[in-house]
Motif scaffolding. Structure first.
Motif, PDB file in Angstrom:
ATOM      1  N   LYS A  72       0.827  -1.221   0.000  1.00  0.00           N
ATOM      2  CA  LYS A  72       0.000   0.000   0.000  1.00  0.00           C
ATOM      3  C   LYS A  72       0.856   1.264   0.000  1.00  0.00           C
ATOM      4  CE  LYS A  72      -4.393  -1.611   1.837  1.00  0.00           C
ATOM      5  NZ  LYS A  72      -5.516  -1.303   2.750  1.00  0.00           N
ATOM      6  N   SER A 116      -0.359  -4.222  -6.867  1.00  0.00           N
ATOM      7  CA  SER A 116      -1.820  -4.108  -6.879  1.00  0.00           C
ATOM      8  C   SER A 116      -2.461  -5.492  -6.918  1.00  0.00           C
ATOM      9  CB  SER A 116      -2.277  -3.287  -8.093  1.00  0.00           C
ATOM     10  OG  SER A 116      -1.750  -1.973  -8.049  1.00  0.00           O
ATOM     11  N   GLY A 117      -1.868  -6.392  -7.687  1.00  0.00           N
ATOM     12  CA  GLY A 117      -2.379  -7.763  -7.773  1.00  0.00           C
ATOM     13  C   GLY A 117      -2.312  -8.480  -6.434  1.00  0.00           C
ATOM     14  N   THR A 120      -5.119  -7.164  -4.153  1.00  0.00           N
ATOM     15  CA  THR A 120      -6.414  -7.695  -4.579  1.00  0.00           C
ATOM     16  C   THR A 120      -6.567  -9.142  -4.129  1.00  0.00           C
ATOM     17  OG1 THR A 120      -6.467  -6.230  -6.507  1.00  0.00           O
ATOM     18  CG2 THR A 120      -7.895  -8.174  -6.566  1.00  0.00           C
ATOM     19  N   SER A 121      -5.521  -9.945  -4.305  1.00  0.00           N
ATOM     20  CA  SER A 121      -5.585 -11.362  -3.913  1.00  0.00           C
ATOM     21  C   SER A 121      -5.699 -11.524  -2.395  1.00  0.00           C
ATOM     22  CB  SER A 121      -4.348 -12.105  -4.420  1.00  0.00           C
ATOM     23  OG  SER A 121      -3.174 -11.702  -3.720  1.00  0.00           O
ATOM     24  N   GLY A 123      -7.474  -9.514  -0.570  1.00  0.00           N
ATOM     25  CA  GLY A 123      -8.729  -8.898  -0.140  1.00  0.00           C
ATOM     26  C   GLY A 123      -8.544  -7.497   0.405  1.00  0.00           C
ATOM     27  N   GLU A 124      -7.456  -6.838   0.014  1.00  0.00           N
ATOM     28  CA  GLU A 124      -7.162  -5.480   0.479  1.00  0.00           C
ATOM     29  C   GLU A 124      -7.467  -4.469  -0.632  1.00  0.00           C
ATOM     30  OE1 GLU A 124      -6.165  -4.633   3.460  1.00  0.00           O
ATOM     31  OE2 GLU A 124      -5.640  -6.588   4.323  1.00  0.00           O
ATOM     32  N   ASP A 125      -7.752  -3.243  -0.234  1.00  0.00           N
ATOM     33  CA  ASP A 125      -8.007  -2.183  -1.209  1.00  0.00           C
ATOM     34  C   ASP A 125      -6.703  -1.684  -1.824  1.00  0.00           C
ATOM     35  OD1 ASP A 125     -10.741  -2.252  -0.729  1.00  0.00           O
ATOM     36  OD2 ASP A 125     -10.620  -0.754   0.880  1.00  0.00           O
ATOM     37  N   VAL A 126      -6.733  -1.469  -3.132  1.00  0.00           N
ATOM     38  CA  VAL A 126      -5.589  -0.884  -3.821  1.00  0.00           C
ATOM     39  C   VAL A 126      -5.717   0.636  -3.719  1.00  0.00           C
ATOM     40  CG1 VAL A 126      -4.434  -0.626  -6.042  1.00  0.00           C
ATOM     41  CG2 VAL A 126      -5.447  -2.829  -5.410  1.00  0.00           C
TER      42      VAL A 126
END
Length: 215
Positions: A72, A116-117, A120-121, A123-126
């Motif tokens: 992040k 970013s991938g 997403t995998s 379950g976190e916000d980009v």
């Protein structure tokens, strides 16, 4: 006598053949037994290695808060570096600065997609494009809006110097973040990327210092 000798020879041959058959059968039994044991042994080895492989795969998928913080934080950090580098083609005078900027864009663009991938995998916000709060300006050499505006308005040698000085600070911040990930993170690919960032950006810091005459 001749018949007796012939009979005795035949009996001996039959006995020998019978003994040989028994030996072969015994050997075949042992061989097949050993083969079964051998296959069983291989099967046991394979089954025992399977959990290890599964464990290794699971380890690759594990992550912790440090990994999330790294991803992040590094995404907006990289985005700003790419934005800075995007100013160079039209403003820089130095060919070295232009090449450095191109290298930065080439390296950090794909890393943004990878980071970013991961988020997403997990379950976190980009982080959204352009989403920066005041805390990010204190994070790893991030430029302020005023510094970015000043860089946008510069050109020629002034741009070269400002870009190089600001990018050194930016890289130093990235290296610090990457070292924290190497120490505290558990996600294998993230720790690997952190190591690559440390190596590549440390080399670029040295290169930029040389451009400024500080090398």
């Amino acid at each position: 006598m001749i018949r007796k000798r012939s009979l005795m020879r035949r009996t001996a041959v039959v006995a020998s053949a019978g003994a040989a058959a028994l030996v072969l059968a015994a050997c075949g039994g042992d061989g097949s037994g050993d083969g079964s044991a051998g296959h069983g042994g291989h099967a046991a080895t394979a089954s025992s290695s399977a959990p290890a492989s599964a464990s290794a795969s699971a380890s690759q998928g594990q992550h912790n808060a440090a990994d999330v913080a790294f991803a992040k934080g590094m995404i907006p950090h990289h985005r700003q570096a790419v934005e800075m580098a995007g100013l160079a083609p039209d403003r820089a005078r130095s060919a070295e600065v232009k090449k450095l900027a191109a290298d930065i864009k080439k390296a950090q663009g794909p890393e943004i997609r990878t980071l970013s991938g991961w988020l997403t995998s997990w379950g976190e916000d980009v982080p959204a494009e352009g989403a920066m709060d005041h805390s990010m300006h204190d994070m790893g050499g991030m430029m302020t809006a005023e510094e970015m505006t000043g860089l946008e308005n510069a050109s020629g040698k002034v741009f070269d110097t400002a870009f190089t000085e600001l990018m050194i600070k930016h890289h130093e911040g990235a290296v610090e973040m990457a070292r924290t990930e190497r120490t505290d993170g558990v996600h294998g690919p993230a720790r690997k990327m952190a190591g690559e960032i440390i190596d590549s950006q440390s080399a670029e810091i040295e290169q930029m210092n040389q451009l400024l005459g500080k090398g």
